[in-house]
Write a protein that holds these residues in place. Structure first.
Motif, PDB file in Angstrom:
ATOM      1  N   GLY A  55       1.466  -1.370  -0.188  1.00 22.32           N
ATOM      2  CA  GLY A  55      -0.161   0.035  -0.097  1.00 22.32           C
ATOM      3  C   GLY A  55       0.528   0.966  -0.083  1.00 22.32           C
ATOM      4  N   VAL A  56       2.063   0.887  -0.074  1.00 22.30           N
ATOM      5  CA  VAL A  56       2.898   2.358  -0.238  1.00 22.30           C
ATOM      6  C   VAL A  56       3.198   2.902  -1.407  1.00 22.30           C
ATOM      7  CG1 VAL A  56       4.846   3.107   0.150  1.00 22.30           C
ATOM      8  CG2 VAL A  56       4.338   1.572   1.568  1.00 22.30           C
ATOM      9  N   GLY A  57       2.797   4.426  -1.905  1.00 17.50           N
ATOM     10  CA  GLY A  57       2.591   4.929  -3.220  1.00 17.50           C
ATOM     11  C   GLY A  57       3.910   6.456  -3.060  1.00 17.50           C
ATOM     12  N   ALA A  58       3.231   6.791  -3.643  1.00 12.48           N
ATOM     13  CA  ALA A  58       4.297   8.260  -3.678  1.00 12.48           C
ATOM     14  C   ALA A  58       3.259   9.453  -2.520  1.00 12.48           C
ATOM     15  CB  ALA A  58       3.676   9.298  -4.908  1.00 12.48           C
ATOM     16  N   GLY A  59       4.427   9.481  -2.069  1.00 12.07           N
ATOM     17  CA  GLY A  59       4.514  11.037  -1.514  1.00 12.07           C
ATOM     18  C   GLY A  59       4.268  10.118   0.165  1.00 12.07           C
ATOM     19  N   ALA A  75      16.227   0.315   0.289  1.00  9.78           N
ATOM     20  CA  ALA A  75      15.866   0.825   0.000  1.00  9.78           C
ATOM     21  C   ALA A  75      15.430   1.787  -0.253  1.00  9.78           C
ATOM     22  CB  ALA A  75      15.542   0.712   2.040  1.00  9.78           C
ATOM     23  N   TYR A  76      16.581   3.065  -0.287  1.00  8.32           N
ATOM     24  CA  TYR A  76      16.610   4.369  -0.954  1.00  8.32           C
ATOM     25  C   TYR A  76      16.113   4.304  -2.306  1.00  8.32           C
ATOM     26  CZ  TYR A  76      19.077   6.571   2.972  1.00  8.32           C
ATOM     27  OH  TYR A  76      19.503   7.184   3.883  1.00  8.32           O
ATOM     28  N   PHE A  77      17.303   3.337  -3.262  1.00  3.84           N
ATOM     29  CA  PHE A  77      16.795   2.999  -4.573  1.00  3.84           C
ATOM     30  C   PHE A  77      15.163   2.911  -4.320  1.00  3.84           C
ATOM     31  CE2 PHE A  77      21.392   3.813  -3.967  1.00  3.84           C
ATOM     32  CZ  PHE A  77      21.413   4.148  -5.428  1.00  3.84           C
ATOM     33  N   ALA A  78      14.434   2.087  -3.785  1.00  2.00           N
ATOM     34  CA  ALA A  78      12.580   1.505  -4.547  1.00  2.00           C
ATOM     35  C   ALA A  78      12.171   2.858  -3.814  1.00  2.00           C
ATOM     36  CB  ALA A  78      13.151  -0.312  -3.132  1.00  2.00           C
ATOM     37  N   SER A  79      12.544   2.978  -2.477  1.00  2.00           N
ATOM     38  CA  SER A  79      11.364   4.267  -1.945  1.00  2.00           C
ATOM     39  C   SER A  79      11.142   5.443  -3.843  1.00  2.00           C
ATOM     40  CB  SER A  79      11.825   5.021  -1.099  1.00  2.00           C
ATOM     41  OG  SER A  79      11.631   3.562  -0.332  1.00  2.00           O
ATOM     42  N   ALA A  80      12.822   5.711  -4.084  1.00  2.00           N
ATOM     43  CA  ALA A  80      12.708   6.717  -4.549  1.00  2.00           C
ATOM     44  C   ALA A  80      12.121   6.490  -6.132  1.00  2.00           C
ATOM     45  CB  ALA A  80      14.368   7.203  -5.054  1.00  2.00           C
ATOM     46  N   ARG A  81      12.081   4.715  -6.617  1.00  5.79           N
ATOM     47  CA  ARG A  81      11.644   4.497  -7.988  1.00  5.79           C
ATOM     48  C   ARG A  81       9.872   4.718  -7.764  1.00  5.79           C
ATOM     49  NH1 ARG A  81      15.113  -0.322 -10.343  1.00  5.79           N
ATOM     50  NH2 ARG A  81      16.068   1.227 -10.359  1.00  5.79           N
ATOM     51  N   ILE A  82       9.229   4.994  -7.156  1.00  5.51           N
ATOM     52  CA  ILE A  82       7.965   5.259  -7.092  1.00  5.51           C
ATOM     53  C   ILE A  82       7.425   6.250  -6.308  1.00  5.51           C
ATOM     54  CG2 ILE A  82       7.585   2.483  -6.981  1.00  5.51           C
ATOM     55  CD1 ILE A  82       6.850   2.169  -4.080  1.00  5.51           C
ATOM     56  N   GLY A  83       8.280   6.657  -5.523  1.00 10.96           N
ATOM     57  CA  GLY A  83       8.067   8.487  -5.650  1.00 10.96           C
ATOM     58  C   GLY A  83       7.954   8.905  -4.440  1.00 10.96           C
ATOM     59  N   ALA A  84       8.200   7.038  -2.897  1.00 10.07           N
ATOM     60  CA  ALA A  84       7.540   7.474  -2.340  1.00 10.07           C
ATOM     61  C   ALA A  84       9.081   8.228  -1.582  1.00 10.07           C
ATOM     62  CB  ALA A  84       7.648   6.084  -1.482  1.00 10.07           C
ATOM     63  N   ILE A  85       8.780   8.291  -0.151  1.00 10.95           N
ATOM     64  CA  ILE A  85       9.645   8.771   0.835  1.00 10.95           C
ATOM     65  C   ILE A  85      10.397   7.775   2.149  1.00 10.95           C
ATOM     66  CG2 ILE A  85      10.389  11.184   2.391  1.00 10.95           C
ATOM     67  CD1 ILE A  85       7.520  11.629   1.112  1.00 10.95           C
ATOM     68  N   CYS A  86      12.244   7.824   1.706  1.00  6.52           N
ATOM     69  CA  CYS A  86      12.581   7.540   2.140  1.00  6.52           C
ATOM     70  C   CYS A  86      12.720   8.120   3.948  1.00  6.52           C
ATOM     71  CB  CYS A  86      13.924   6.745   1.792  1.00  6.52           C
ATOM     72  SG  CYS A  86      15.159   5.471   2.581  1.00  6.52           S
ATOM     73  N   VAL A  87      12.638   7.643   4.630  1.00  5.90           N
ATOM     74  CA  VAL A  87      13.558   8.445   5.911  1.00  5.90           C
ATOM     75  C   VAL A  87      13.816   7.463   7.130  1.00  5.90           C
ATOM     76  CG1 VAL A  87      12.158   8.693   8.419  1.00  5.90           C
ATOM     77  CG2 VAL A  87      10.464   9.284   6.521  1.00  5.90           C
ATOM     78  N   PRO A  88      15.670   7.760   6.859  1.00  4.94           N
ATOM     79  CA  PRO A  88      16.486   6.955   7.443  1.00  4.94           C
ATOM     80  C   PRO A  88      16.700   6.637   8.794  1.00  4.94           C
ATOM     81  CG  PRO A  88      17.275   9.159   6.237  1.00  4.94           C
ATOM     82  CD  PRO A  88      15.897   8.355   6.306  1.00  4.94           C
ATOM     83  N   LEU A  89      16.128   5.711   9.925  1.00  3.24           N
ATOM     84  CA  LEU A  89      16.603   6.173  11.053  1.00  3.24           C
ATOM     85  C   LEU A  89      17.969   5.627  12.253  1.00  3.24           C
ATOM     86  CD1 LEU A  89      12.740   4.511  12.406  1.00  3.24           C
ATOM     87  CD2 LEU A  89      13.746   7.029  11.795  1.00  3.24           C
ATOM     88  N   ASN A  90      18.207   7.045  12.708  1.00  2.00           N
ATOM     89  CA  ASN A  90      19.504   6.524  13.437  1.00  2.00           C
ATOM     90  C   ASN A  90      19.647   5.218  14.407  1.00  2.00           C
ATOM     91  OD1 ASN A  90      21.960   6.486  15.477  1.00  2.00           O
ATOM     92  ND2 ASN A  90      21.371   8.377  15.940  1.00  2.00           N
ATOM     93  N   PHE A  91      20.342   4.832  14.400  1.00  4.73           N
ATOM     94  CA  PHE A  91      19.825   2.615  14.792  1.00  4.73           C
ATOM     95  C   PHE A  91      20.212   2.786  16.475  1.00  4.73           C
ATOM     96  CE2 PHE A  91      24.057   2.035  12.115  1.00  4.73           C
ATOM     97  CZ  PHE A  91      24.655   2.086  13.237  1.00  4.73           C
TER      98      PHE A  91
END
Length: 509
Positions: A55-59, A75-91
């Protein structure tokens, strides 16, 4: 600089292009295992399909909480590929901090290492765990994805500031921000070949790690992923030597550990062409040592911050000694001013806050209109960094606006004092903060990690050393000896934590 100037190509499109043109070239190496562009691109397409199935789409926001790994790159590139926004978290965040960033970003899905799954389970956010479940999910979808057209001016990443003061804010970086920064940086490097083998020595949730990854993929080179759980200088040097790395970035504390490594001068690091440091101040003592060891490379200083998509000013190696201590001049596509508290330009040579504008400056702070308006007061992004500019236009960082000490009406810049103390033979690391003072309001406190724990410097030795090199009012009147300085994941000293500890011990509010 948004719109169709690059025909809507995102960095994920650049990955797909290299997969078509040079499919068997190695895109990244991790733990000695190569991953070709063909393989990486196929897995990115599959992961994008998994996101869409969930259910993840653009935005929509996709969070990632993982150590450096091929899966985090995917994850970075797959998010960009569908227009989703990647949120990297400090582990390194604790559960409450993770919950805050997930709630603030409104993440619909989080991709995570298994070790973090228990923390994430408490948040209620849909979680895909890296490992067998991840691989099964990728196998379940077709790699033949027809990606949507992605607006290059739309958000690509929400990267939370390191939070050295107050709650972290999510800096919204667009596809344009990332691409302009990448191209500008590569132009300053001077030759694409110098970025062909890039060691990612910082965590990928850090803007420096992401910027390095984008640069090497843009030129169709190879990213060598270093481990991010804990920095091991011996392992880093093994990678530099064994993988014939041409470019790398480390924060000063990492470079210090590398320079202190026994036998470092005998290692074969001749492949290095670009050696970069940034993210926190470096002492002139360290910079001279780096020049001794790596002088065959272009030793560059990168200065900037998350909100500017990494780099805003660069000091090239040819000026590394002539302008030692400087962070250089504004890079391509970055305009700067140095202003006073009222937003007026200060005369050259005087200290002021550096403010920016340009196509690599973030769009906004996520869901924080008031903070965004304050940051962009007057139409320029206010960095919070105090600098001065010499007569040739080279910039020198004086302090963070919030770190400056005011003692008896005099401004004391902590970085200047720290630089002097770092050269003391008994000092391994040092941080200077303001401590409450009955007469002067504040006075400098030196917090020192001794070079030899059995022979720590005394206050008299510290004061005597400084009095020969600094005005008397700048010299520390107090000394604290500690085993280690508290640092965040970016390698920056947590000065807020140090100040709070000082005020608590003094009984101040």
């Amino acid at each position: 600089m948004t719109g169709a100037w690059h025909m809507g190509m995102t960095i994920s499109d650049q990955l797909a292009r290299h997969a078509r043109v040079t499919p068997d070239a190695v895109a990244l190496t991790f733990d000695g295992v190569p991953h070709t562009y063909r393989r990486l691109d196929e897995r990115v397409s599959r992961l994008a399909g998994v996101f869409a199935e969930r259910g993840v789409g653009a935005g929509d926001r996709v969070a990632v909480m993982a150590h450096n790994s091929p899966e985090m790159v995917e994850a970075y590139f797959a998010s960009a590929r569908i227009g989703a926004i990647c949120v990297p978290l400090n582990f390194r965040l604790v559960a409450d901090e993770v919950a805050y960033q997930l709630a603030d970003s409104g993440a619909a899905l989080v991709l995570a290492d298994a070790r973090f799954a228990p923390i994430l389970a408490r948040t209620g956010v849909d979680c895909l765990v890296i490992g067998e479940a991840y691989e099964e999910a990728l196998r379940s979808v077709s790699p033949e994805l027809e990606p949507p057209t992605v607006d290059p001016g739309s958000p690509a990443v929400i990267m939370y500031t390191s939070g050295t003061t107050g709650s972290p804010k999510g800096a919204v970086l667009t596809h344009d921000n990332l691409l302009v920064q990448t191209v500008s940086k590569l132009i300053h490097i001077g030759h694409p070949a110098d970025a062909r083998t890039w060691l990612i020595g910082t965590p990928l949730f850090h803007i420096a790690g992401l910027a390095g990854l984008y640069a090497v993929v843009f030129v169709g080179g190879r990213a060598v992923l270093g481990r991010s759980a804990a920095f091991d200088p011996a392992q880093a040097v093994d990678l530099l030597e064994g993988e014939r790395v041409t470019s790398c970035f480390f924060v000063p504390s990492q470079w210090q550990a590398i320079c202190d490594l026994p036998g470092i001068a005998e290692r074969d690091l001749s492949a290095l062409r670009v050696v970069t440091w940034g993210a926190s101040p470096a002492s002139t003592t360290l910079l001279r040592r780096m020049n001794e060891l790596f002088g065959h490379a272009n030793i560059t200083t990168s200065f900037g911050q998350t909100e500017t998509t990494a780099v805003t000013t660069i000091l090239q190696g040819r000026d590394a000694l002539r302008k030692i201590g400087s962070v250089g001049v504004p890079m391509l596509n970055v305009e700067v001013r140095i202003v006073d508290a009222d937003g007026h330009d200060v005369p050259r040579g005087q200290v002021g806050e550096i403010v920016y504008r340009g196509p690599s400056v973030m769009r906004e702070y996520w869901n924080k209109p008031a903070e965004t308006a304050e940051a962009f007061a007057g139409g320029w992004f206010h960095s919070g960094d105090l600098v001065r500019q010499d007569d040739e236009g080279y910039l020198y960082v004086v302090d963070r606006l919030k770190d400056m000490i005011i003692s008896g009406g005099e401004n004391i810049y902590c970085v200047e004092v720290e630089d002097v103390l770092a050269a003391h033979p008994k000092v391994a690391e040092v941080a200077v903060v303001g401590a409450p003072h009955e007469k002067w309001g504040e006075t400098p406190l030196a917090i020192v990690v001794p070079a030899d724990p059995a022979a720590a410097p005394t206050l008299e030795e510290i004061t005597g050393w400084c009095r020969e090199r600094l005005a008397a009012y700048k010299c520390p009147r107090l000394l604290s000896v500690v085993d280690a300085l508290p640092r965040n994941a970016s390698g920056k000293v947590r000065k807020t934590e140090l100040r709070q500890s000082v005020r608590a011990s003094s009984g101040a509010g």
